[in-house]
Scaffold this motif. Structure first.
Motif, short mmCIF file in Angstrom:
data_model
loop_
_atom_site.label_atom_id
_atom_site.label_comp_id
_atom_site.label_asym_id
_atom_site.label_seq_id
_atom_site.Cartn_x
_atom_site.Cartn_y
_atom_site.Cartn_z
N HIS A 80 -18.31 -25.94 14.89
CA HIS A 80 -18.76 -25.16 13.73
C HIS A 80 -17.62 -24.41 13.06
N PHE A 138 -31.11 -28.23 -4.91
CA PHE A 138 -29.94 -28.78 -4.22
C PHE A 138 -28.73 -27.86 -4.38
N GLY A 145 -25.93 -22.84 1.88
CA GLY A 145 -25.55 -23.51 3.13
C GLY A 145 -24.05 -23.36 3.37
N THR A 149 -21.29 -21.81 6.53
CA THR A 149 -20.09 -22.42 7.11
C THR A 149 -18.82 -21.65 6.77
N LYS A 172 -29.93 -16.68 2.90
CA LYS A 172 -30.69 -17.31 3.99
C LYS A 172 -32.16 -17.51 3.57
N HIS A 175 -32.22 -20.36 1.16
CA HIS A 175 -32.03 -21.65 1.85
C HIS A 175 -33.33 -22.07 2.56
N SER A 179 -36.07 -25.06 0.62
CA SER A 179 -36.11 -26.35 1.33
C SER A 179 -37.42 -27.08 1.01
N THR A 183 -37.60 -30.78 -0.64
CA THR A 183 -38.16 -31.92 0.11
C THR A 183 -39.20 -32.65 -0.73
N ALA A 243 -33.24 -32.83 5.35
CA ALA A 243 -34.54 -32.15 5.44
C ALA A 243 -35.04 -32.15 6.89
N GLY A 246 -32.89 -30.05 8.98
CA GLY A 246 -33.04 -28.66 8.52
C GLY A 246 -34.31 -28.04 9.08
N GLU A 265 -27.97 -29.38 14.11
CA GLU A 265 -27.08 -28.60 13.24
C GLU A 265 -25.87 -29.42 12.83
N HIS A 268 -27.02 -32.06 10.34
CA HIS A 268 -27.38 -31.37 9.09
C HIS A 268 -26.12 -30.99 8.31
N ALA A 272 -24.74 -32.71 4.94
CA ALA A 272 -24.71 -31.84 3.76
C ALA A 272 -23.35 -31.87 3.08
C1 HEM Z 1 -35.33 -29.47 3.49
C2 HEM Z 1 -34.16 -29.08 3.33
C3 HEM Z 1 -33.36 -28.13 4.19
C4 HEM Z 1 -33.70 -27.30 5.23
C5 HEM Z 1 -35.06 -27.11 5.84
C6 HEM Z 1 -32.51 -26.62 5.65
C7 HEM Z 1 -32.42 -25.68 6.68
C8 HEM Z 1 -31.25 -25.16 7.18
C9 HEM Z 1 -31.14 -24.21 8.24
C10 HEM Z 1 -32.32 -23.59 8.99
C11 HEM Z 1 -29.84 -23.94 8.45
C12 HEM Z 1 -29.23 -23.02 9.48
C13 HEM Z 1 -28.82 -21.77 8.80
C14 HEM Z 1 -28.34 -20.76 9.77
O1 HEM Z 1 -27.60 -21.10 10.70
O2 HEM Z 1 -28.71 -19.61 9.57
C15 HEM Z 1 -29.09 -24.72 7.49
C16 HEM Z 1 -27.71 -24.73 7.39
C17 HEM Z 1 -27.01 -25.41 6.41
N1 HEM Z 1 -27.55 -26.18 5.39
FE1 HEM Z 1 -29.49 -26.60 5.15
N2 HEM Z 1 -31.47 -27.05 4.88
C18 HEM Z 1 -31.96 -27.98 3.97
C19 HEM Z 1 -31.26 -28.65 2.98
C20 HEM Z 1 -29.89 -28.53 2.76
C21 HEM Z 1 -29.18 -29.18 1.70
C22 HEM Z 1 -29.79 -30.08 0.63
C23 HEM Z 1 -27.87 -28.83 1.84
C24 HEM Z 1 -26.70 -29.21 1.01
C25 HEM Z 1 -26.74 -29.64 -0.16
C26 HEM Z 1 -27.78 -27.97 3.01
C27 HEM Z 1 -26.63 -27.45 3.49
C28 HEM Z 1 -26.51 -26.68 4.64
C29 HEM Z 1 -25.27 -26.24 5.18
C30 HEM Z 1 -23.86 -26.55 4.65
C31 HEM Z 1 -25.57 -25.44 6.30
C32 HEM Z 1 -24.60 -24.72 7.20
C33 HEM Z 1 -24.25 -25.55 8.40
C34 HEM Z 1 -23.46 -24.73 9.34
O3 HEM Z 1 -22.39 -24.25 8.96
O4 HEM Z 1 -23.92 -24.56 10.46
N3 HEM Z 1 -29.04 -27.81 3.53
N4 HEM Z 1 -29.97 -25.45 6.73
#
Ligand code: HEM
Length: 335
Positions: A80, A138, A145, A149, A172, A175, A179, A183, A243, A246, A265, A268, A272
């Motif tokens: 990470h 998006f 997101g 990171t 947060k 995000h 979602s 979706t 999705a 996520g 993770e 995902h 992403a």
């Molecule tokens: C249904 C769609 C999605 C859901 C349910 C979802 C959910 C989540 C969750 C729960 C996290 C963890 C956040 C945390 O650690 O607090 C996360 C991280 C992240 N998401 Fe999503 N997300 C979705 C779609 C997307 C999309 C479309 C993108 C990019 C275009 C994206 C990019 C990221 C990134 C870059 C991270 C951080 C990863 C990391 O550094 O650990 N996500 N997402």
């Protein structure tokens, strides 16, 4: 007599002191060499290798919280904090650099024969609504997101921690909640445009001719060319994967354990990063990269000459079906 007793007490005391010193001296003399902090003590790494996990005892029902150290957790943290950041930076900044260089070299792809001044409907209101809803979600999902990171090192560098906390909390929420429309958007895109996105032999020819993006070639295409079909499948499959993984993260430990959460993770995050990089190319071609492309999704119509150059087979189909619509913006030009 009293003097003799006092003398004897003195002698016994002195002897006792000598014995005590004699007994303790060898121990203290050995002390520095008997305790070897590197060799005789168990190293943390040895312990981890031996036991894999260090667990404590607890009283609360969530037994997962008893785990104090987990070797896989360290691997995940390294991923990470280091690997993922490299993947993201190379993919996203690399794509940006590539697009800038391409733009400087190629410039905007013009409508070569100029505008006809007549237009044809390309996307109806529902299609455009779904596109913009999904695209808006998006972009916000991508920014919020990326904050997970890269936020901490970036904000730490600029010095603010209070502001970062407030922003991250809102990010947060955004995000998590966006979602759901995202979706729904991906599912609708899948259903709405699947018919035009099945690969066929025309795509092979289009690809062989490089899509005409290099030079001034205009390979024929139906409603969607091979490049657009690739974007479609990346959105459907990439969007589907982000999705699913996520939601695994959003609803932790429903049928998952620490290991599968970590895998979710990683998938995902990497998906992403690549997804964002590809979407930058999509945004480029839909705006400054190609004349006349944005209005397809902006107003829903395209100029007839644009359609001739980029989607000649689709234009023929549409003309045969409905005939061209007159543009509201420009006077009808004689062909
Ligand atoms: C249904 C769609 C999605 C859901 C349910 C979802 C959910 C989540 C969750 C729960 C996290 C963890 C956040 C945390 O650690 O607090 C996360 C991280 C992240 N998401 Fe999503 N997300 C979705 C779609 C997307 C999309 C479309 C993108 C990019 C275009 C994206 C990019 C990221 C990134 C870059 C991270 C951080 C990863 C990391 O550094 O650990 N996500 N997402």
């Amino acid at each position: 007599m009293a003097k003799v007793l006092a003398t004897m007490r003195l002698i016994v005391g002195a002897l006792a002191l000598m014995v005590a010193v004699a007994l303790t001296a060898p121990v203290s003399a050995q002390q520095p060499s008997s305790v070897n902090p590197t060799a005789s003590a168990v190293k943390e790494q040895q312990l981890l290798d031996q036991l894999k996990t260090i667990k404590g005892l607890g009283t609360i029902p969530d037994t997962k919280s008893y785990v104090i150290e987990h070797p896989v957790g360290r691997g995940w943290r390294e991923f990470h904090n280091v690997t993922l950041r490299w993947i993201g930076a190379v993919a996203i900044l690399g794509m940006l650099a590539l697009l800038i260089v391409f733009y400087l070299w190629r410039g905007m792809v013009r409508i070569e024969r100029g505008r006809a001044g007549r237009s044809i409907v390309r996307f109806n209101a529902f299609e455009r609504f779904v596109h913009w809803m999904t695209a808006t979600c998006f972009v916000i999902l991508a920014i919020t997101g990326l904050n997970v990171t890269f936020g901490r090192p970036l904000f730490a560098a600029s010095g603010g921690s209070e502001a970062f906390t407030v922003w991250s909390e809102w990010a947060k929420y955004a995000h998590n909640y966006l979602s759901f429309p995202f979706t729904i958007g991906v599912i609708l895109i899948f259903l709405m445009w699947i018919a035009g996105n099945i690969p066929n032999s025309v795509d092979v020819e289009w690809l062989k001719r490089g899509g005409g993006i290099v030079g001034h070639d205009h390979p024929p295409a139906y409603r969607f060319n091979a490049g657009q079909k690739a974007i479609y499948w990346i959105v459907v499959l990439g969007g589907g994967l982000t999705a699913v993984t996520g939601y695994v993260l959003l609803f932790p430990f429903y049928g998952t354990d620490i290991d599968s959460m970590q895998y979710a993770e990683m998938i995902h995050a990497v998906t992403a990063m690549l997804f964002i990089a590809v979407m930058l190319a999509h945004i480029y071609i839909g705006t400054i990269g190609m004349e006349g492309a944005f209005e397809a999704m902006g107003e829903g119509t395209v100029d007839i000459n644009w359609a001739k150059e980029h989607h000649s087979l689709w234009l023929e189909e549409e003309m045969a079906r409905t005939g061209p619509n007159k543009s509201k913006r420009q006077p009808v030009a004689a062909e």
